[in-house]
Design an enzyme around this catalytic site. Sequence first.
Site, mmCIF file in Angstrom:
data_model
loop_
_atom_site.group_PDB
_atom_site.id
_atom_site.type_symbol
_atom_site.label_atom_id
_atom_site.label_comp_id
_atom_site.label_asym_id
_atom_site.label_seq_id
_atom_site.Cartn_x
_atom_site.Cartn_y
_atom_site.Cartn_z
ATOM 1 C CG HIS A 68 12.528 -12.447 29.001
ATOM 2 N ND1 HIS A 68 12.239 -11.668 30.105
ATOM 3 C CD2 HIS A 68 13.836 -12.241 28.743
ATOM 4 C CE1 HIS A 68 13.331 -11.039 30.500
ATOM 5 N NE2 HIS A 68 14.324 -11.372 29.688
ATOM 6 C CB CYS A 69 12.643 -9.664 23.752
ATOM 7 S SG CYS A 69 13.700 -9.328 22.330
#
Lengths: 143, 375
Positions: free
Chosen positions: B163-164
């Site tokens: 998850h960025c």
Amino acid sequence: MAETHSLQDMRQQAAVAAKVFIQRDYSNGTMCQFQTKFPSELETKIDKQQFEETIRTLNNLYAEAEKLGSQSFIEGCLACLTAYTVFLCMETHYEKVLKKIAKYIQEQNDKIYAPRGLLLTDPIERGLRVIEITIYEDRSFSR
Amino acid sequence: MITRKVRKWEKLPGKNTFCCDGRVMMARQKGIFYLTLFLIIGTCSLFFAFECPYLAVHLSPAIPVFAVLLFLFVMAMLLRTSFSDPGVLPRALPEEANFIEMEIEAANGNVPSGQRAPPRIRNVQINNQIVKLKYCYTCKIFRPPRASHCSICDNCVDRFDHHCPWVGNCVGKRNYRYFYLFTLTLSLLTIYIFAFNIVHVVMRSVDQGFLNTLKETPGELTVLEVLVCFFTLWSMVGLTGFHTYLISLNQTTNEDIKGSWSGKNRGQNPYSHKNIIKNCCEVLCGPTYPSVLDRRGLMQEDSPAAANSEGPCSFDNPVAQTTKTTAPLIPNEHTPDDVKLSIAAEKSSGPKDDQPPAAMLPPLASPETDAETSI
């Protein structure tokens, strides 16, 4: 992608007896393939050969959609060069095959499964996780 | 009872936000994404406004032109990564969830009360390697290989990478190549701006001396840009290098962090083609997977809460708690006898409130979430 309205109207009058879920077959990796094992709930409803033929054809269609060939490579490169804006006007190869699959499932439902009181649901409506087969209560359905 | 037509995205579980009537899909926290946008657009605007006129005149007009193209490509890749569906797997509908529960119970047999039920794992063999598929208690599915549940977005994502927060979205099967191209082109853009800022300062210093260059307005901003680019450069080039390494091995960040195919398992990655070119081709030039999450489809919404549907459902409600199962499953030879009796009882007494399957489990079998790390 949905079944024809006449088919759906017919289904509205029938009661759902059970649902069978054909799971994914991961033995070849993450490619979209479904298990061809014949579920016991369908033994009285449909011929094993017929069922396996349907699943095998679907597997072949999905394999065609996900094939890593020159076509997907060219499509990928062309799309990259245009910053993927080309997909605003062009359909991807995968989407074209999905349409073929939807047509095939509808055709199978009309010809083979509906007369036997069964209904195939397009796996795309279940996140490509399962093929849902609805078994309807046995009332005379012959058309 | 009022029925109205709503788009399916309005009823999707999970912690995503949707914009443009379901066309755009992002995570809930977008603050860092706005920071990313600000840094890129801000630095590039300064470059175009102050350095480019000088460089276009004194060196070549191709310099700003190429910078504009690069900037547009970076923005396109960033927005594509941030706004697209990363490969979210829709949750199981009640019938499918029950079917899986029955299969699990049949496989486990009779667990004496008070004892913890065995962990829900399915083993599959992929290319002569046994891969364990874990059960997701939130989505009520056995996760496909390489899928993982993102606790921030509360979704199972296919080929979950990470998850960025910088792009405000998960990176998964559908948007990994856009993410990689974003990091690659942003690195190039950063190097480009950094290099030409240095050239600009050097050229001006030759004309008017180094200290004078720094005192004047274009000079000060150049120094600011150089600083921003310097720090961005190291992180972006490092990140691009890391992802290039992962792509050549056909691994995800999630697998790398967990050490699934490293250490004593090295060289056993069943998804790798054992050929760097083939791995790169698959990840970057493979087919463009469609979204299996129907966001813009229409569905009927019955208010207020529980929807009782007899026969085939006219809509799909993915929220398990508000629909009741109307299709009891046919017991087969694998169903334990007591489950068969309960099904028979259910059929005769009519629909009643289904206890969510999780309530039957002892408290130790808690929802399993993988440790998600954000880069």
